[in-house]
Design an enzyme around this catalytic site. Structure first.
Site, PDB file in Angstrom:
ATOM      1  N   THR A  70       0.833  -1.209   0.000  1.00  0.00           N
ATOM      2  CA  THR A  70       0.000   0.000   0.000  1.00  0.00           C
ATOM      3  C   THR A  70       0.864   1.254   0.000  1.00  0.00           C
ATOM      4  O   THR A  70       0.608   2.201  -0.758  1.00  0.00           O
ATOM      5  CB  THR A  70      -0.939  -0.004   1.223  1.00  0.00           C
ATOM      6  OG1 THR A  70      -1.914  -1.029   1.058  1.00  0.00           O
ATOM      7  CG2 THR A  70      -1.637   1.343   1.394  1.00  0.00           C
ATOM      8  N   ASN A 142      -6.628  -8.790  -7.905  1.00  0.00           N
ATOM      9  CA  ASN A 142      -6.696  -9.471  -6.615  1.00  0.00           C
ATOM     10  C   ASN A 142      -8.037 -10.117  -6.325  1.00  0.00           C
ATOM     11  O   ASN A 142      -8.133 -11.003  -5.477  1.00  0.00           O
ATOM     12  CB  ASN A 142      -6.344  -8.500  -5.477  1.00  0.00           C
ATOM     13  CG  ASN A 142      -7.273  -7.313  -5.430  1.00  0.00           C
ATOM     14  OD1 ASN A 142      -7.391  -6.564  -6.397  1.00  0.00           O
ATOM     15  ND2 ASN A 142      -7.936  -7.108  -4.305  1.00  0.00           N
ATOM     16  N   GLN A 172      -0.082  -9.699  -6.431  1.00  0.00           N
ATOM     17  CA  GLN A 172      -0.687 -11.022  -6.615  1.00  0.00           C
ATOM     18  C   GLN A 172       0.015 -11.838  -7.700  1.00  0.00           C
ATOM     19  O   GLN A 172      -0.335 -13.004  -7.928  1.00  0.00           O
ATOM     20  CB  GLN A 172      -2.176 -10.878  -6.962  1.00  0.00           C
ATOM     21  CG  GLN A 172      -3.022 -10.240  -5.886  1.00  0.00           C
ATOM     22  CD  GLN A 172      -3.166 -11.103  -4.642  1.00  0.00           C
ATOM     23  OE1 GLN A 172      -2.832 -12.284  -4.631  1.00  0.00           O
ATOM     24  NE2 GLN A 172      -3.674 -10.518  -3.564  1.00  0.00           N
ATOM     25  N   SER A 190       5.099  -7.870  -2.561  1.00  0.00           N
ATOM     26  CA  SER A 190       4.859  -7.926  -1.118  1.00  0.00           C
ATOM     27  C   SER A 190       5.176  -9.312  -0.578  1.00  0.00           C
ATOM     28  O   SER A 190       4.949 -10.323  -1.248  1.00  0.00           O
ATOM     29  CB  SER A 190       3.399  -7.566  -0.815  1.00  0.00           C
ATOM     30  OG  SER A 190       3.152  -7.588   0.574  1.00  0.00           O
ATOM     31  N   HIS A 192       3.944 -10.888   2.348  1.00  0.00           N
ATOM     32  CA  HIS A 192       2.954 -11.725   3.026  1.00  0.00           C
ATOM     33  C   HIS A 192       1.982 -12.425   2.084  1.00  0.00           C
ATOM     34  O   HIS A 192       1.137 -13.202   2.522  1.00  0.00           O
ATOM     35  CB  HIS A 192       2.193 -10.922   4.096  1.00  0.00           C
ATOM     36  CG  HIS A 192       1.155  -9.984   3.569  1.00  0.00           C
ATOM     37  ND1 HIS A 192      -0.195 -10.263   3.642  1.00  0.00           N
ATOM     38  CD2 HIS A 192       1.254  -8.770   2.992  1.00  0.00           C
ATOM     39  CE1 HIS A 192      -0.878  -9.251   3.130  1.00  0.00           C
ATOM     40  NE2 HIS A 192      -0.027  -8.333   2.735  1.00  0.00           N
ATOM     41  N   THR A 228      14.584   3.279   9.660  1.00  0.00           N
ATOM     42  CA  THR A 228      15.388   2.103   9.978  1.00  0.00           C
ATOM     43  C   THR A 228      14.766   0.860   9.351  1.00  0.00           C
ATOM     44  O   THR A 228      13.577   0.589   9.520  1.00  0.00           O
ATOM     45  CB  THR A 228      15.497   1.915  11.500  1.00  0.00           C
ATOM     46  OG1 THR A 228      16.074   3.095  12.072  1.00  0.00           O
ATOM     47  CG2 THR A 228      16.361   0.715  11.836  1.00  0.00           C
ATOM     48  N   CYS A 310      -9.043  -5.671   1.641  1.00  0.00           N
ATOM     49  CA  CYS A 310      -8.746  -4.250   1.810  1.00  0.00           C
ATOM     50  C   CYS A 310      -9.955  -3.373   1.502  1.00  0.00           C
ATOM     51  O   CYS A 310      -9.873  -2.158   1.514  1.00  0.00           O
ATOM     52  CB  CYS A 310      -7.571  -3.857   0.909  1.00  0.00           C
ATOM     53  SG  CYS A 310      -6.066  -4.779   1.271  1.00  0.00           S
TER      54      CYS A 310
END
Length: 365
Positions: A70, A142, A172, A190, A192, A228, A310
């Site tokens: 995102t 998605n 995806q 991404s 995850h 960081t 989402c």
């Protein structure tokens, strides 16, 4: 338990978890610190960056870590947000693109899609002009699994306006289908979604000088995304790219689900058979509430979704964009698979969907 909501998120793989836990124990120093511990931490990030970049066949100098897809998608849109310019996105983009597009000064132009969610290239070209700064088209939808030919779309877009940039949300698609970025300027991935941890994603930037950062601070990630680095998540992300996505097995499971569910009365399968990700299957039942079906399945510990996680609490604009009939629109669920999904699970899911649909239809008459 059967979890078929993997397009929302996947369970972290055990091997990935071990790598992540090890990083918490051994490489907890700040990678920007000048002492030995900081240097060792930085070395781990450098190795992970190269590994992930190799999986995309790009240079590690063009890969930048961000906390989520995102944030990456928002950052790209806002990087090209300028009054007097226009930005094109499809009507079926992920909320991280679509909602960001509502909050830009540039003119937002929405590109049509067909009944399966494929971008209408003629409509895209008709909306591109000399003031178009960015085109953003999702690689794999998605909710539907539709695979857009992003290289061809980018090629056509740049023939119309050579100065524009082309971004694709590849969340995806990454590690699930072939990824070729030869005509792409920005590409989002991404962790995850591929059995890695949450809280880490990456953005491919072909020309870092073209990107205007929204983030200022310590100058990490070539000053484009200061902050960081999340080292344990980064090295775990790299480990996740080593996992076999079991594409052939998942394709067989998808075909089975498609074949058996199509036998249920008054059902529509929205996901196309060709040029579609086998990891996603969207199906709709006539005059049935999808949330009711979802919770009936949950009673038997079967977990699916009604669309994009989402977009919780909102009607799917994707279903509107592809013209799903009202009698079916309220009854759409998404089954989404991952590398460890099995045929045995699929058979149980089919039987339970058939059973629950019959029960709900008897109740509602």
């Amino acid at each position: 338990m059967i979890y078929f909501d993997n397009a929302s998120t996947t369970k972290i793989d055990n091997e990935v978890k071990i790598v992540m836990d090890n990083a918490y124990d051994k490489y907890w120093a700040n990678p920007s610190s000048l002492h030995r511990l900081g240097f060792e931490a930085e070395k781990q990030i450098t190795g992970a960056r190269k590994q992930i970049a190799n999986s995309l066949s790009i240079s590690d100098k063009n890969l930048f870590f961000v906390p989520s897809g995102t944030i990456a998608n928002n950052a790209v849109l806002h990087s090209f947000d300028k009054k007097g310019s226009n930005i094109l996105i499809s009507k079926t983009e992920h909320p991280s693109i679509f909602e960001a597009g509502k909050n830009i000064e540039a003119e937002l132009r929405l590109v049509k899609v067909d009944q399966y969610g494929y971008v209408d290239k003629d409509d895209m070209l008709s909306k591109i002009d000399e003031n178009t700064s960015l085109v953003s088209i999702m690689h794999v939808n998605n909710e539907l699994g539709s695979i857009n030919d992003i290289n061809r779309l980018a090629e056509l877009a740049k023939e119309k306006n050579p100065k524009l940039y082309f971004h694709s949300d590849g969340v995806q698609a990454f590690k699930k289908i072939c990824t070729d970025l030869r005509n792409i300027d920005f590409y989002t991935i991404s962790s995850h979604k591929i059995n890695g941890p949450k809280g880490i994603a990456a953005l491919y930037i072909k020309d870092p000088s073209s990107f205007n950062s929204l983030y200022f601070g310590g100058g990490q990630e070539l000053k484009l995304f200061s902050g960081t680095e999340n080292l344990p998540a980064i090295v775990a992300f790299a480990k996740a790219t080593e996992l076999d996505n079991n594409y052939d097995n998942i394709s067989k499971i998808n075909r089975y689900l498609r074949q058996e569910i199509s036998k249920i009365e008054d059902v529509k399968i929205l996901s196309a058979e060709e040029d579609s990700s086998p990891y996603i299957l969207n199906i709709c039942f006539k005059n049935i509430g999808a949330e009711i079906l979802l919770h009936y399945l949950e009673m038997d510990e079967i977990y699916v979704s009604t669309g994009s996680a989402c977009s919780k609490g909102h009607d799917s604009r994707v279903l509107d964009a592809i013209g799903v009939e009202d009698s079916y629109k309220g009854g759409c669920i998404r089954l989404s698979l991952q590398k460890d999904s099995t045929m045995e699970e699929a058979k149980i899911v089919v039987d339970k969907i058939r059973e629950k649909v019959e029960i709900i239809r008897r109740i509602i008459g």
